[in-house]
Design a protein around this motif. Structure first.
Motif, short mmCIF file in Angstrom:
data_model
loop_
_atom_site.label_atom_id
_atom_site.label_comp_id
_atom_site.label_asym_id
_atom_site.label_seq_id
_atom_site.Cartn_x
_atom_site.Cartn_y
_atom_site.Cartn_z
N ILE A 31 3.27 -1.32 9.88
CA ILE A 31 3.74 -2.91 9.63
C ILE A 31 4.00 -2.95 7.86
O ILE A 31 5.15 -3.63 7.66
N CYS A 253 -0.44 -16.23 11.81
CA CYS A 253 -1.56 -14.68 11.24
C CYS A 253 -2.69 -15.04 10.06
O CYS A 253 -3.10 -13.99 9.88
N ALA A 286 0.94 -8.17 9.33
CA ALA A 286 1.87 -8.28 10.23
C ALA A 286 3.01 -9.42 10.00
O ALA A 286 4.48 -9.34 9.89
#
Length: 313
Positions: A31, A253, A286
Protein backbone atom coordinates in the motif's frame (compact mmCIF):
# COMPACT_ATOMS: atom_id res chain seq x y z
CA UNK A 1 -6.56 5.93 30.80
CA UNK A 2 -9.63 3.73 30.38
CA UNK A 3 -7.46 0.75 29.58
CA UNK A 4 -4.81 -0.66 31.84
CA UNK A 5 -1.30 -1.19 30.57
CA UNK A 6 -1.73 -4.92 30.90
CA UNK A 7 -4.86 -4.87 28.74
CA UNK A 8 -3.00 -2.91 26.06
CA UNK A 9 -0.13 -5.34 26.02
CA UNK A 10 -2.52 -8.27 25.77
CA UNK A 11 -3.99 -6.71 22.63
CA UNK A 12 -0.65 -6.58 20.83
CA UNK A 13 -1.54 -7.99 17.39
CA UNK A 14 1.57 -10.10 16.92
CA UNK A 15 2.46 -11.31 20.38
CA UNK A 16 2.08 -14.97 19.40
CA UNK A 17 1.77 -14.83 15.61
CA UNK A 18 4.87 -13.95 13.57
CA UNK A 19 3.03 -15.09 10.44
CA UNK A 20 0.29 -12.49 10.90
CA UNK A 21 2.96 -9.89 11.60
CA UNK A 22 4.79 -10.67 8.34
CA UNK A 23 1.56 -10.72 6.31
CA UNK A 24 0.38 -7.43 7.77
CA UNK A 25 3.70 -5.69 7.14
CA UNK A 26 3.79 -7.03 3.56
CA UNK A 27 0.36 -5.56 2.78
CA UNK A 28 1.33 -2.28 4.44
CA UNK A 29 4.48 -2.01 2.33
CA UNK A 30 2.53 -2.71 -0.89
CA UNK A 31 0.00 0.00 0.00
CA UNK A 32 2.83 2.40 0.88
CA UNK A 33 4.60 1.91 -2.47
CA UNK A 34 1.36 2.34 -4.45
CA UNK A 35 0.43 5.46 -2.45
CA UNK A 36 3.84 7.06 -3.00
CA UNK A 37 4.01 6.37 -6.74
CA UNK A 38 0.37 7.17 -7.53
CA UNK A 39 0.19 10.44 -5.61
CA UNK A 40 3.59 11.55 -6.82
CA UNK A 41 2.34 11.17 -10.40
CA UNK A 42 -0.76 13.20 -9.54
CA UNK A 43 1.35 16.05 -8.13
CA UNK A 44 3.77 15.85 -11.07
CA UNK A 45 1.00 15.95 -13.68
CA UNK A 46 -0.55 19.06 -12.11
CA UNK A 47 2.76 20.92 -11.79
CA UNK A 48 3.75 20.10 -15.39
CA UNK A 49 0.39 20.64 -17.08
CA UNK A 50 -0.81 24.23 -17.17
CA UNK A 51 -4.45 23.29 -17.84
CA UNK A 52 -4.55 21.33 -14.60
CA UNK A 53 -3.54 24.29 -12.45
CA UNK A 54 -7.08 25.09 -11.35
CA UNK A 55 -8.37 26.09 -7.93
CA UNK A 56 -9.97 22.69 -7.47
CA UNK A 57 -6.69 20.94 -8.24
CA UNK A 58 -4.87 23.07 -5.67
CA UNK A 59 -6.89 21.24 -3.02
CA UNK A 60 -6.46 17.89 -4.77
CA UNK A 61 -2.69 18.42 -4.66
CA UNK A 62 -3.00 18.98 -0.91
CA UNK A 63 -4.91 15.71 -0.63
CA UNK A 64 -2.34 13.94 -2.83
CA UNK A 65 0.53 15.28 -0.69
CA UNK A 66 -1.19 13.99 2.45
CA UNK A 67 -1.75 10.60 0.78
CA UNK A 68 1.87 10.46 -0.38
CA UNK A 69 3.07 11.22 3.15
CA UNK A 70 0.88 8.37 4.36
CA UNK A 71 3.04 6.04 2.29
CA UNK A 72 6.32 7.73 3.17
CA UNK A 73 5.77 8.42 6.87
CA UNK A 74 2.42 7.31 8.29
CA UNK A 75 2.48 3.64 7.26
CA UNK A 76 6.01 3.04 8.63
CA UNK A 77 4.91 4.78 11.83
CA UNK A 78 1.72 2.71 11.93
CA UNK A 79 3.70 -0.51 11.57
CA UNK A 80 5.85 0.51 14.53
CA UNK A 81 2.86 1.33 16.73
CA UNK A 82 0.80 -1.70 15.69
CA UNK A 83 3.69 -4.11 16.12
CA UNK A 84 4.32 -2.64 19.55
CA UNK A 85 8.00 -1.96 18.99
CA UNK A 86 9.89 -1.52 22.28
CA UNK A 87 10.95 2.06 22.95
CA UNK A 88 12.45 4.17 25.69
CA UNK A 89 11.51 7.61 24.38
CA UNK A 90 7.86 8.31 25.19
CA UNK A 91 7.67 11.78 23.52
CA UNK A 92 9.07 10.29 20.29
CA UNK A 93 6.40 7.58 20.35
CA UNK A 94 3.67 10.20 20.83
CA UNK A 95 5.16 12.26 17.99
CA UNK A 96 4.88 9.24 15.68
CA UNK A 97 1.24 8.79 16.66
CA UNK A 98 0.56 12.50 16.15
CA UNK A 99 1.89 12.26 12.58
CA UNK A 100 -0.73 9.60 11.85
CA UNK A 101 -3.49 11.82 13.17
CA UNK A 102 -2.25 14.97 11.41
CA UNK A 103 -2.27 13.31 8.01
CA UNK A 104 -5.76 11.93 8.59
CA UNK A 105 -7.06 15.36 9.57
CA UNK A 106 -5.35 17.05 6.61
CA UNK A 107 -7.11 14.62 4.25
CA UNK A 108 -10.59 15.25 5.65
CA UNK A 109 -10.03 19.02 5.78
CA UNK A 110 -8.74 19.03 2.18
CA UNK A 111 -11.92 17.21 1.11
CA UNK A 112 -13.99 19.75 3.03
CA UNK A 113 -12.17 22.61 1.27
CA UNK A 114 -12.86 20.99 -2.11
CA UNK A 115 -16.55 20.61 -1.23
CA UNK A 116 -16.80 24.28 -0.27
CA UNK A 117 -14.96 25.29 -3.45
CA UNK A 118 -17.30 23.17 -5.63
CA UNK A 119 -20.33 24.66 -3.86
CA UNK A 120 -19.20 28.20 -4.65
CA UNK A 121 -18.16 27.37 -8.22
CA UNK A 122 -21.50 25.76 -9.09
CA UNK A 123 -24.10 27.56 -6.96
CA UNK A 124 -22.40 30.93 -6.33
CA UNK A 125 -20.44 31.57 -9.55
CA UNK A 126 -20.26 35.38 -9.22
CA UNK A 127 -18.95 35.26 -5.65
CA UNK A 128 -16.59 32.47 -6.71
CA UNK A 129 -14.96 34.57 -9.42
CA UNK A 130 -14.51 37.44 -6.98
CA UNK A 131 -13.27 35.48 -3.97
CA UNK A 132 -11.52 32.35 -5.18
CA UNK A 133 -8.06 32.84 -6.66
CA UNK A 134 -4.70 31.07 -6.23
CA UNK A 135 -3.82 33.29 -3.27
CA UNK A 136 -7.10 32.53 -1.49
CA UNK A 137 -6.61 28.83 -2.21
CA UNK A 138 -3.12 28.90 -0.67
CA UNK A 139 -4.44 30.68 2.44
CA UNK A 140 -7.19 28.05 2.75
CA UNK A 141 -4.66 25.24 2.42
CA UNK A 142 -2.44 26.83 5.05
CA UNK A 143 -5.44 27.03 7.36
CA UNK A 144 -6.43 23.38 6.77
CA UNK A 145 -2.93 22.08 7.49
CA UNK A 146 -2.62 24.31 10.56
CA UNK A 147 -5.88 22.94 11.95
CA UNK A 148 -4.71 19.40 11.17
CA UNK A 149 -1.45 19.98 13.05
CA UNK A 150 -3.26 21.46 16.04
CA UNK A 151 -5.74 18.58 16.28
CA UNK A 152 -3.06 15.95 15.72
CA UNK A 153 -0.73 17.32 18.38
CA UNK A 154 -3.13 16.71 21.27
CA UNK A 155 -1.42 13.42 22.27
CA UNK A 156 1.94 15.23 22.45
CA UNK A 157 0.46 18.05 24.52
CA UNK A 158 -0.96 15.45 26.93
CA UNK A 159 2.24 13.38 27.05
CA UNK A 160 2.82 13.73 30.81
CA UNK A 161 -0.41 11.80 31.50
CA UNK A 162 0.76 8.78 29.50
CA UNK A 163 2.01 5.58 31.18
CA UNK A 164 5.72 6.19 31.69
CA UNK A 165 6.38 2.57 32.63
CA UNK A 166 5.28 1.31 29.20
CA UNK A 167 8.11 -0.22 27.17
CA UNK A 168 5.99 -0.45 24.00
CA UNK A 169 4.78 2.12 21.53
CA UNK A 170 1.18 0.99 21.03
CA UNK A 171 -1.45 3.36 19.65
CA UNK A 172 -4.28 2.28 21.96
CA UNK A 173 -2.03 2.55 25.01
CA UNK A 174 -0.64 5.98 24.19
CA UNK A 175 -3.86 7.77 23.13
CA UNK A 176 -6.96 8.07 25.27
CA UNK A 177 -9.82 6.19 23.61
CA UNK A 178 -12.21 8.90 24.79
CA UNK A 179 -10.23 11.40 22.69
CA UNK A 180 -10.29 9.08 19.67
CA UNK A 181 -14.07 8.66 19.88
CA UNK A 182 -15.41 12.02 21.03
CA UNK A 183 -12.84 14.38 19.53
CA UNK A 184 -11.13 12.62 16.64
CA UNK A 185 -14.18 10.71 15.33
CA UNK A 186 -17.27 12.71 16.32
CA UNK A 187 -15.84 16.24 15.96
CA UNK A 188 -13.00 16.04 13.43
CA UNK A 189 -14.34 13.29 11.18
CA UNK A 190 -18.08 12.70 11.49
CA UNK A 191 -19.21 16.35 11.53
CA UNK A 192 -17.14 17.32 8.44
CA UNK A 193 -18.38 14.21 6.62
CA UNK A 194 -22.02 15.06 7.35
CA UNK A 195 -21.43 18.65 6.24
CA UNK A 196 -19.86 17.49 2.97
CA UNK A 197 -22.65 15.03 2.19
CA UNK A 198 -25.18 17.85 2.74
CA UNK A 199 -23.18 20.16 0.45
CA UNK A 200 -23.01 17.61 -2.36
CA UNK A 201 -26.67 16.66 -1.95
CA UNK A 202 -27.62 20.32 -2.39
CA UNK A 203 -25.32 20.66 -5.41
CA UNK A 204 -26.77 17.59 -7.13
CA UNK A 205 -30.40 18.60 -6.49
CA UNK A 206 -30.00 22.17 -7.72
CA UNK A 207 -27.88 21.34 -10.77
CA UNK A 208 -30.21 18.49 -11.74
CA UNK A 209 -33.15 20.90 -11.64
CA UNK A 210 -31.27 23.43 -13.76
CA UNK A 211 -30.28 20.82 -16.34
CA UNK A 212 -33.89 19.68 -16.62
CA UNK A 213 -35.06 23.23 -17.36
CA UNK A 214 -32.48 23.89 -20.06
CA UNK A 215 -34.10 21.74 -22.82
CA UNK A 216 -37.39 23.58 -22.27
CA UNK A 217 -35.66 26.91 -22.57
CA UNK A 218 -33.94 25.83 -25.80
CA UNK A 219 -37.28 25.05 -27.47
CA UNK A 220 -38.54 28.58 -26.73
CA UNK A 221 -35.44 30.57 -27.60
CA UNK A 222 -32.69 30.66 -30.18
CA UNK A 223 -30.13 32.06 -27.75
CA UNK A 224 -26.95 29.99 -27.98
CA UNK A 225 -25.86 31.18 -24.56
CA UNK A 226 -28.30 28.77 -22.95
CA UNK A 227 -26.57 25.86 -24.63
CA UNK A 228 -23.18 27.07 -23.45
CA UNK A 229 -24.55 27.43 -19.93
CA UNK A 230 -25.94 23.91 -20.06
CA UNK A 231 -22.62 22.47 -21.19
CA UNK A 232 -20.77 24.35 -18.48
CA UNK A 233 -23.16 23.15 -15.79
CA UNK A 234 -22.88 19.58 -17.04
CA UNK A 235 -19.07 19.82 -16.86
CA UNK A 236 -19.18 21.23 -13.33
CA UNK A 237 -21.60 18.47 -12.38
CA UNK A 238 -19.14 15.83 -13.62
CA UNK A 239 -16.38 17.42 -11.52
CA UNK A 240 -18.64 17.42 -8.47
CA UNK A 241 -19.47 13.74 -9.00
CA UNK A 242 -15.77 12.87 -9.23
CA UNK A 243 -14.99 14.73 -6.00
CA UNK A 244 -18.01 13.16 -4.30
CA UNK A 245 -16.63 9.72 -5.18
CA UNK A 246 -13.41 10.69 -3.38
CA UNK A 247 -15.49 11.58 -0.34
CA UNK A 248 -17.46 8.32 -0.56
CA UNK A 249 -14.25 6.31 -0.87
CA UNK A 250 -12.75 8.11 2.15
CA UNK A 251 -15.86 7.32 4.18
CA UNK A 252 -15.85 3.63 3.23
CA UNK A 253 -12.16 3.27 4.06
CA UNK A 254 -12.05 5.18 7.34
CA UNK A 255 -15.41 4.42 8.92
CA UNK A 256 -14.67 0.78 9.95
CA UNK A 257 -11.66 1.56 12.18
CA UNK A 258 -13.53 4.44 13.83
CA UNK A 259 -16.60 2.28 14.46
CA UNK A 260 -14.32 -0.35 16.01
CA UNK A 261 -12.92 2.34 18.33
CA UNK A 262 -16.49 3.20 19.34
CA UNK A 263 -17.28 -0.44 20.08
CA UNK A 264 -14.14 -0.85 22.21
CA UNK A 265 -14.84 2.38 24.08
CA UNK A 266 -18.58 2.06 24.75
CA UNK A 267 -18.46 -1.70 25.30
CA UNK A 268 -15.27 -2.54 27.26
CA UNK A 269 -16.32 -6.17 27.58
CA UNK A 270 -16.80 -6.60 23.84
CA UNK A 271 -14.07 -8.50 22.03
CA UNK A 272 -13.34 -7.48 18.43
CA UNK A 273 -11.30 -10.16 16.58
CA UNK A 274 -7.79 -8.97 15.84
CA UNK A 275 -8.00 -9.86 12.14
CA UNK A 276 -10.97 -7.47 11.79
CA UNK A 277 -8.96 -4.67 13.42
CA UNK A 278 -6.01 -5.33 11.11
CA UNK A 279 -8.22 -5.36 8.02
CA UNK A 280 -9.79 -2.06 9.12
CA UNK A 281 -6.31 -0.53 9.59
CA UNK A 282 -5.21 -1.72 6.14
CA UNK A 283 -8.42 -0.39 4.59
CA UNK A 284 -7.87 3.07 6.07
CA UNK A 285 -4.34 3.17 4.65
CA UNK A 286 -5.47 1.78 1.29
CA UNK A 287 -7.53 4.93 0.78
CA UNK A 288 -4.30 6.82 0.02
CA UNK A 289 -3.38 4.34 -2.72
CA UNK A 290 -6.88 4.23 -4.25
CA UNK A 291 -7.38 7.99 -4.65
CA UNK A 292 -4.95 8.35 -7.61
CA UNK A 293 -6.73 5.49 -9.40
CA UNK A 294 -9.98 7.39 -9.01
CA UNK A 295 -8.40 10.54 -10.44
CA UNK A 296 -7.16 8.63 -13.48
CA UNK A 297 -10.46 6.78 -13.95
CA UNK A 298 -12.88 9.69 -13.53
CA UNK A 299 -10.91 12.73 -14.73
CA UNK A 300 -9.98 12.77 -18.39
CA UNK A 301 -7.60 15.70 -17.93
CA UNK A 302 -5.46 13.65 -15.55
CA UNK A 303 -5.39 10.70 -17.93
CA UNK A 304 -4.24 12.94 -20.78
CA UNK A 305 -1.55 14.56 -18.65
CA UNK A 306 -0.23 11.18 -17.51
CA UNK A 307 -0.19 9.86 -21.09
CA UNK A 308 1.69 12.92 -22.30
CA UNK A 309 4.27 12.56 -19.54
CA UNK A 310 4.64 8.87 -20.40
CA UNK A 311 5.28 9.77 -24.08
CA UNK A 312 7.93 12.31 -23.07
CA UNK A 313 9.69 9.70 -20.95
Amino acid sequence: MNQSLGACLNKMPYADSPKIKSLYITFELIIAVLAIIGNFLVCLSITRTKKLRTITNYFLVSLAVADMLVGLVAIPCAVLTDVGRPHRDLPLCLLIISVLMILTQSSILSLLAVAAERYMAILLPFQYQRLMNPRAACVTLLLTWSLAVLSGCVPVIDWQKQPENSMYCIFTCMVRMSFMVYCNFFCFLLIPLIAMFIIYARIFLIVRGQLRRIPQVRTNTFCTGQEDTGNMEATEMQKAISIFLLLFLFTVCWMPINLINCVLFFCPTCDVPMYIILVAILLSHANSALNPLLYAYRMRSFRRALMEMWKVV
